[in-house]
Design a protein around this motif. Structure first.
Motif, PDB file in Angstrom:
ATOM      1  N   THR A 191      -3.410   3.626  -2.010  1.00 14.40           N
ATOM      2  CA  THR A 191      -3.567   2.810  -3.215  1.00 14.40           C
ATOM      3  C   THR A 191      -2.922   1.464  -2.941  1.00 14.40           C
ATOM      4  OG1 THR A 191      -3.477   4.750  -4.647  1.00 14.40           O
ATOM      5  CG2 THR A 191      -3.027   2.622  -5.681  1.00 14.40           C
ATOM      6  N   LYS A 192      -3.634   0.379  -3.248  1.00 16.09           N
ATOM      7  CA  LYS A 192      -3.110  -0.966  -3.008  1.00 16.09           C
ATOM      8  C   LYS A 192      -2.521  -1.523  -4.296  1.00 16.09           C
ATOM      9  CE  LYS A 192      -5.117  -3.875  -0.172  1.00 16.09           C
ATOM     10  NZ  LYS A 192      -5.936  -4.938   0.440  1.00 16.09           N
ATOM     11  N   LEU A 193      -1.325  -2.105  -4.176  1.00 12.97           N
ATOM     12  CA  LEU A 193      -0.651  -2.773  -5.280  1.00 12.97           C
ATOM     13  C   LEU A 193      -0.653  -4.274  -5.010  1.00 12.97           C
ATOM     14  CD1 LEU A 193       2.445  -0.402  -5.536  1.00 12.97           C
ATOM     15  CD2 LEU A 193       0.338  -0.313  -6.886  1.00 12.97           C
ATOM     16  N   LEU A 194      -0.985  -5.063  -6.029  1.00 15.36           N
ATOM     17  CA  LEU A 194      -1.126  -6.505  -5.872  1.00 15.36           C
ATOM     18  C   LEU A 194      -0.318  -7.252  -6.923  1.00 15.36           C
ATOM     19  CD1 LEU A 194      -5.025  -6.475  -5.648  1.00 15.36           C
ATOM     20  CD2 LEU A 194      -3.439  -6.573  -3.719  1.00 15.36           C
ATOM     21  N   ASP A 195       0.027  -8.489  -6.607  1.00 15.98           N
ATOM     22  CA  ASP A 195       0.577  -9.395  -7.605  1.00 15.98           C
ATOM     23  C   ASP A 195      -0.587  -9.824  -8.489  1.00 15.98           C
ATOM     24  OD1 ASP A 195       1.836 -11.363  -9.090  1.00 15.98           O
ATOM     25  OD2 ASP A 195       2.645 -12.425  -7.358  1.00 15.98           O
ATOM     26  N   SER A 196      -0.367  -9.940  -9.780  1.00 15.34           N
ATOM     27  CA  SER A 196      -1.458 -10.254 -10.700  1.00 15.34           C
ATOM     28  C   SER A 196      -2.093 -11.611 -10.430  1.00 15.34           C
ATOM     29  CB  SER A 196      -0.981 -10.175 -12.148  1.00 15.34           C
ATOM     30  OG  SER A 196       0.094 -11.072 -12.346  1.00 15.34           O
ATOM     31  N   ASP A 197      -1.332 -12.582  -9.896  1.00  8.68           N
ATOM     32  CA  ASP A 197      -1.933 -13.899  -9.675  1.00  8.68           C
ATOM     33  C   ASP A 197      -2.617 -14.040  -8.314  1.00  8.68           C
ATOM     34  OD1 ASP A 197       0.174 -14.244  -7.895  1.00  8.68           O
ATOM     35  OD2 ASP A 197       0.995 -15.997  -8.896  1.00  8.68           O
ATOM     36  N   ARG A 198      -2.294 -13.187  -7.356  1.00 12.47           N
ATOM     37  CA  ARG A 198      -2.903 -13.195  -6.017  1.00 12.47           C
ATOM     38  C   ARG A 198      -2.949 -14.590  -5.403  1.00 12.47           C
ATOM     39  NH1 ARG A 198      -3.354  -9.598  -2.836  1.00 12.47           N
ATOM     40  NH2 ARG A 198      -5.513  -9.672  -2.244  1.00 12.47           N
ATOM     41  N   ALA A 199      -1.910 -15.388  -5.614  1.00 19.63           N
ATOM     42  CA  ALA A 199      -1.869 -16.750  -5.088  1.00 19.63           C
ATOM     43  C   ALA A 199      -1.633 -16.738  -3.577  1.00 19.63           C
ATOM     44  CB  ALA A 199      -0.773 -17.548  -5.787  1.00 19.63           C
ATOM     45  N   THR A 243       0.851  -1.186   0.000  1.00 20.90           N
ATOM     46  CA  THR A 243       0.000   0.000   0.000  1.00 20.90           C
ATOM     47  C   THR A 243       0.882   1.229   0.000  1.00 20.90           C
ATOM     48  OG1 THR A 243      -1.722  -1.150   1.239  1.00 20.90           O
ATOM     49  CG2 THR A 243      -1.818   1.252   1.238  1.00 20.90           C
ATOM     50  N   TYR A 244       0.508   2.215  -0.829  1.00 20.83           N
ATOM     51  CA  TYR A 244       1.209   3.498  -0.747  1.00 20.83           C
ATOM     52  C   TYR A 244       0.199   4.610  -0.561  1.00 20.83           C
ATOM     53  CZ  TYR A 244       0.333   4.720  -5.691  1.00 20.83           C
ATOM     54  OH  TYR A 244      -0.242   5.038  -6.889  1.00 20.83           O
ATOM     55  N   TRP A 245       0.639   5.623   0.160  1.00 25.43           N
ATOM     56  CA  TRP A 245      -0.151   6.818   0.426  1.00 25.43           C
ATOM     57  C   TRP A 245       0.585   7.984  -0.202  1.00 25.43           C
ATOM     58  CZ3 TRP A 245       1.000   2.982   3.765  1.00 25.43           C
ATOM     59  CH2 TRP A 245      -0.056   2.320   4.401  1.00 25.43           C
ATOM     60  N   GLU A 246      -0.138   8.815  -0.919  1.00 25.32           N
ATOM     61  CA  GLU A 246       0.483   9.958  -1.589  1.00 25.32           C
ATOM     62  C   GLU A 246      -0.309  11.220  -1.286  1.00 25.32           C
ATOM     63  OE1 GLU A 246       2.293  11.190  -5.925  1.00 25.32           O
ATOM     64  OE2 GLU A 246       0.921   9.498  -5.811  1.00 25.32           O
ATOM     65  N   ARG A 247       0.396  12.244  -0.869  1.00 29.47           N
ATOM     66  CA  ARG A 247      -0.246  13.527  -0.605  1.00 29.47           C
ATOM     67  C   ARG A 247       0.323  14.569  -1.557  1.00 29.47           C
ATOM     68  NH1 ARG A 247       2.473  15.131   5.238  1.00 29.47           N
ATOM     69  NH2 ARG A 247       4.640  14.894   4.577  1.00 29.47           N
ATOM     70  N   GLY A 248      -0.420  15.649  -1.774  1.00 28.53           N
ATOM     71  CA  GLY A 248      -0.025  16.677  -2.726  1.00 28.53           C
ATOM     72  C   GLY A 248       0.998  17.661  -2.196  1.00 28.53           C
ATOM     73  N   GLY A 249       1.072  17.818  -0.901  1.00 29.73           N
ATOM     74  CA  GLY A 249       2.008  18.765  -0.297  1.00 29.73           C
ATOM     75  C   GLY A 249       2.306  18.381   1.140  1.00 29.73           C
TER      76      GLY A 249
END
Length: 122
Positions: free
Chosen positions: A70-78, A54-60
């Motif tokens: 925003t969550k990032l996943l492996d495409s196979d989610r095994a 998970t990453y968190w992004e702020r504007g300032g």
């Protein structure tokens, strides 16, 4: 002195996700924070250890990170991939995030470690 700390959560977080267990990373400008959740499941009802980043992004720098995940996943989610069991890394400009999945199944055979890399142009 430091201000009161901000608590960051996955918007869909559950118990036993182990968010941040292995550490976190931050860009040099302090605008993006990233953490792994190796216990995260492949569905909202399962803690099968497929894992996520998970990453968190702020504007300032005067803005909050809250609600900007925003969550990032492996495409196979095994199950038992353990993505995020090791601390994720992020480039200084925040355009590349990398993290290990030591139980990945999408390689040569099952349970072959892999490094997953996510890139963006801006």
């Amino acid at each position: 002195t430091h201000a009161t700390p901000e608590h960051l959560y996955n918007s869909d977080g559950e118990s036993l996700d182990y968010l941040g267990h292995s550490g976190t990373a931050m860009t040099g400008d302090g605008l993006i924070v990233v953490a792994g959740s190796y216990g995260d499941g492949s569905s909202s009802t399962s803690d099968d250890y497929s894992g996520s980043i998970t990453y968190w992004e702020r504007g300032g720098k005067n803005e909050s990170f809250a609600g900007k995940d925003t969550k990032l996943l492996d495409s196979d989610r095994a199950s038992s991939d353990y993505l995020g069991r090791d601390a994720p890394a992020i480039s200084g400009n925040g355009l590349v995030i990398a993290c290990g999945a030591y139980g990945d199944d999408s390689g040569v055979s099952s349970q072959v470690p892999a490094v997953l890399i996510w890139s963006r142009s801006s």
